[in-house]
Design an enzyme around this catalytic site. Structure first.
Site, PDB file in Angstrom:
ATOM      1  N   ASP A  48       9.165  58.498  -6.666  1.00 15.78           N
ATOM      2  CA  ASP A  48       8.200  59.580  -6.899  1.00 15.78           C
ATOM      3  C   ASP A  48       8.522  60.843  -6.098  1.00 15.78           C
ATOM      4  OD1 ASP A  48       7.529  58.220  -4.597  1.00 15.78           O
ATOM      5  OD2 ASP A  48       5.492  57.701  -5.240  1.00 15.78           O
TER       6      ASP A  48
ATOM      7  N   HIS B 225       1.853  50.651   0.839  1.00 13.05           N
ATOM      8  CA  HIS B 225       0.587  51.119   1.438  1.00 13.05           C
ATOM      9  C   HIS B 225      -0.285  49.959   1.943  1.00 13.05           C
ATOM     10  CE1 HIS B 225       1.662  55.055   0.196  1.00 13.05           C
ATOM     11  NE2 HIS B 225       1.513  54.831  -1.086  1.00 13.05           N
TER      12      HIS B 225
HETATM   13 ZN   LIG Z   1       4.555  56.831  -3.741  1.00 15.03          ZN
END
Ligand SMILES: [Zn+2]
Length: 345
Positions: A282, A158
């Site tokens: 995830d 990110h």
């Molecule tokens: Zn993630």
């Protein structure tokens, strides 16, 4: 297949995370990396500490001032902070018009765009060594290994060119991809973390030499929001070099594997000579941030499919949080990948 990890990566210690405005325990805990490291040792992966490559590989993909900001940011913050303060920004510049303030709280809002990347006393050391782990894994592959795994933590995908968000500070996968570019002309970055690799997309958006593909649910309804739509395909010389494979919340392994297949097809059409994988775990059905439903067997299938691309491959750990199956899913992916490339333990 060698793995790289440095215990200094455990030092970042975020306590509180705000989800929907409510404080909760921060999901990005050091225990994640401890679980995966223990799994590596139990499965006879050689685990090595990275060499120190300095800040040059980090500054190759980030604004150098952004990289340097974190060296003393916590010290500056704590010098002025009231008792009990969290090292999070409480101001934001909105658009990036304006100037970087000298004031530490202003600077934190300039370089960090959400509250998920709190500065703690050892944050810089942790993110520095997380990045070194990625460089070491890339160097291992550039030196002739078929594959290597970087247990990078904190994660990186990110992190944008000049701002932190989504638990991420330095973009480990982009740092690895850039390092591979010293050896290969055409590199691909495949992001199978459940969240959009928004930082990688930001860094690579105009690059003609590094193809980027991310699999994630619709950014209209799922964090990290804002980026990751199918019509975002790159710009300038990088036009056509970004691909977003959008899933739906609740999708199962069939949909995920079909999206993976399309992404791999695009990477092969590009003619990638080497590959970095942003290996988030995830997508697991029982991940605390779950949005889709992949089980251990699905991670093994993904590993085998990626291995079948037959490219020199750097696996970089991204997300995957403290759900019941994190360790099992990491084991399933990494041991399946190792087996598929013909390397016995
Ligand atoms: Zn993630």
């Amino acid at each position: 297949m060698k793995a790289f990890f440095d215990p200094r990566q455990l030092g970042h210690n975020p306590e509180i995370y705000y989800r929907g405005g409510a404080p909760m325990e921060h999901p990005e805990q050091a225990e994640r990396a401890i679980l995966i490291r223990d799994m590596l040792l139990e499965n006879d992966f050689p685990v090595e500490a990275p060499a120190d490559y300095g800040t040059a590989p980090i500054k190759a993909v980030h604004d150098p001032d952004y990289v340097d900001f974190f060296k003393d940011a916590h010290t500056r913050f704590i010098a002025e902070a009231p008792e009990g303060a969290l090292g999070i920004p409480t101001r934001q510049p909105g658009s990036r018009r304006g100037r970087l303030p000298r004031d530490i709280n202003g600077a934190m809002g300039w370089w960090m765009t959400d509250t998920s990347t709190p500065l703690t006393p050892d944050t810089y050391e942790a993110i520095y060594w997380s990045a070194q782990t990625a460089v070491a894994a890339a160097e291992e592959v550039a030196s002739g290994a078929r594959a290597a795994y970087g247990l990078s933590r904190p994660p990186g995908h990110h992190a944008m060119r000049d701002c932190a968000n989504g638990f991420c500070f330095y973009n480990n996968a982009c740092i690895a991809a850039e390092h591979l570019r010293n050896t290969w002309q055409k590199v691909a970055l495949l992001d199978i973390d459940v969240h959009t690799g928004n930082g990688s997309m930001d860094i690579l958006y105009a690059r003609p030499d590094i193809f980027f593909c991310s699999l994630h649910p619709d950014p209209a309804v799922y964090p990290t929001f804002y980026l990751g739509y199918p019509d975002e395909t790159g710009e300038g010389e990088g036009l056509g070099m970004t691909r977003n494979e959008v899933l739906q919340i609740g999708d199962g392994e069939q949909e995920v594997l079909a999206a993976l297949e399309r992404g791999i097809g695009a990477i092969e059409d590009f003619g990638a000579q080497a590959l970095v994988v942003s290996l988030g775990l995830d997508m697991a059905t029982d991940d605390p941030l779950a949005a889709v439903n992949v089980h251990a067997g699905g991670f093994a299938q993904m590993a085998r499919r990626i291995a079948a691309m037959n490219l020199p491959t750097v696996l970089i750990q991204e997300g995957g949080y403290l759900g019941p199956s994190l360790k099992k899913n990491a084991e399933s992916f990494l041991t399946s990948f190792r087996k598929a490339i013909g390397e016995a333990p």
